[in-house]
Motif scaffolding. Sequence first.
Motif, PDB file in Angstrom:
ATOM      1  N   GLY A   1      38.216  48.860  43.603  1.00 29.51           N
ATOM      2  CA  GLY A   1      37.626  47.690  44.269  1.00 29.51           C
ATOM      3  C   GLY A   1      36.516  46.803  43.350  1.00 29.51           C
ATOM      4  N   LYS A   2      36.702  46.669  42.195  1.00 29.84           N
ATOM      5  CA  LYS A   2      35.875  46.285  41.243  1.00 29.84           C
ATOM      6  C   LYS A   2      36.663  45.157  40.353  1.00 29.84           C
ATOM      7  CE  LYS A   2      31.704  48.251  41.942  1.00 29.84           C
ATOM      8  NZ  LYS A   2      30.358  47.353  42.193  1.00 29.84           N
ATOM      9  N   GLN A   3      37.746  44.754  40.640  1.00 32.75           N
ATOM     10  CA  GLN A   3      38.676  43.899  39.587  1.00 32.75           C
ATOM     11  C   GLN A   3      38.048  42.433  39.469  1.00 32.75           C
ATOM     12  OE1 GLN A   3      42.031  41.635  40.835  1.00 32.75           O
ATOM     13  NE2 GLN A   3      43.277  42.494  39.139  1.00 32.75           N
ATOM     14  N   VAL A   4      37.529  41.860  40.224  1.00 28.00           N
ATOM     15  CA  VAL A   4      36.853  40.530  40.090  1.00 28.00           C
ATOM     16  C   VAL A   4      35.455  40.829  39.000  1.00 28.00           C
ATOM     17  CG1 VAL A   4      35.474  38.687  41.004  1.00 28.00           C
ATOM     18  CG2 VAL A   4      37.728  39.370  42.064  1.00 28.00           C
ATOM     19  N   GLU A   5      34.827  42.044  39.449  1.00 31.19           N
ATOM     20  CA  GLU A   5      33.535  41.940  38.797  1.00 31.19           C
ATOM     21  C   GLU A   5      33.824  42.340  37.189  1.00 31.19           C
ATOM     22  OE1 GLU A   5      32.487  43.193  42.970  1.00 31.19           O
ATOM     23  OE2 GLU A   5      34.479  43.255  41.596  1.00 31.19           O
ATOM     24  N   MET A   6      34.911  43.290  36.928  1.00 31.16           N
ATOM     25  CA  MET A   6      35.262  43.744  35.834  1.00 31.16           C
ATOM     26  C   MET A   6      35.933  42.492  34.924  1.00 31.16           C
ATOM     27  SD  MET A   6      35.214  46.811  34.202  1.00 31.16           S
ATOM     28  CE  MET A   6      34.556  45.893  32.754  1.00 31.16           C
ATOM     29  N   SER A   7      36.597  41.861  35.493  1.00 31.50           N
ATOM     30  CA  SER A   7      37.334  40.533  34.865  1.00 31.50           C
ATOM     31  C   SER A   7      36.185  39.673  34.350  1.00 31.50           C
ATOM     32  CB  SER A   7      38.128  39.703  35.598  1.00 31.50           C
ATOM     33  OG  SER A   7      39.205  40.484  36.064  1.00 31.50           O
ATOM     34  N   GLU A   8      35.263  39.448  35.036  1.00 34.08           N
ATOM     35  CA  GLU A   8      33.949  38.582  34.769  1.00 34.08           C
ATOM     36  C   GLU A   8      33.030  39.425  33.639  1.00 34.08           C
ATOM     37  OE1 GLU A   8      31.208  35.888  34.637  1.00 34.08           O
ATOM     38  OE2 GLU A   8      32.901  35.546  35.616  1.00 34.08           O
ATOM     39  N   ARG A   9      32.956  40.711  33.853  1.00 37.76           N
ATOM     40  CA  ARG A   9      32.180  41.509  32.827  1.00 37.76           C
ATOM     41  C   ARG A   9      32.784  41.302  31.526  1.00 37.76           C
ATOM     42  NH1 ARG A   9      29.008  41.380  30.037  1.00 37.76           N
ATOM     43  NH2 ARG A   9      27.470  42.858  29.422  1.00 37.76           N
ATOM     44  N   LEU A  10      34.030  41.392  31.379  1.00 43.59           N
ATOM     45  CA  LEU A  10      34.834  41.337  29.974  1.00 43.59           C
ATOM     46  C   LEU A  10      34.885  40.143  29.304  1.00 43.59           C
ATOM     47  CD1 LEU A  10      37.785  43.679  31.215  1.00 43.59           C
ATOM     48  CD2 LEU A  10      36.304  44.106  29.520  1.00 43.59           C
ATOM     49  N   MET A  11      35.185  38.906  30.210  1.00 41.76           N
ATOM     50  CA  MET A  11      35.046  37.680  29.631  1.00 41.76           C
ATOM     51  C   MET A  11      33.630  37.194  28.988  1.00 41.76           C
ATOM     52  SD  MET A  11      37.382  35.539  32.442  1.00 41.76           S
ATOM     53  CE  MET A  11      39.207  35.612  32.270  1.00 41.76           C
TER      54      MET A  11
END
Length: 224
Positions: free
Chosen positions: A119-129
Amino acid sequence: MTDAIKIDVWSDIACPWCYIGKRNLEAGLAETTGDADAPKVEVTYHSFELSPDTPVDFDGDISDFLAEHKGISREQAAQMHEHVTGVAANAGLEYHFEKLQHTNTVKAHELIHFAKANGKQVEMSERLMAAYFTEGRHVGRVDDLVALAAEVGLDADAAREALESDRHLADVRADQAQATAYGIQGVPFFVIDGKYGVSGAQPPAAFAQIARQVWGERAAASAS
């Protein structure tokens, strides 16, 4: 009640235009929230590797990589980076190509799939970028990725196990196979409700317009 519009986004966390496209999409969707009948939207990120041949620990900076693998001179690379840094700034992003640690992104994509399952895909994508383009963090090694996973609230031990076991590698490959089936050759690429394709980091207004258009089509179809 009308189902949410599905927006599927193919991107690479090491793609500067993908981060800009992500931010523009978010801004465009935010523009629609004040509508009397605001579109409901569900965004899902999908894996696309721009440079799958990159080693995890590349010996050199991003300009060296572009010179060696893409035939782009350091001068040309500097001009490209200056231009995209300006475009990113207009989107509210602060790029630092001088800090950037170029690396292979397959493990980062595996981590995004792990985050999706939790349930954290959007947050993880943002953090990586942000880690890659703004902070100059390494996003190719398991230890670094586990630390970033913990920062968005994911279980560090579970993230490590998922990465070390390659549990989500098949999910990455499935995304890439779907991109090939769609004929996607560059990212970011946005598929709206499985029927409209939008290529590139379009301005926020374009994303707002297509969300309203598709939402209107949905309403018309349900009323008929």
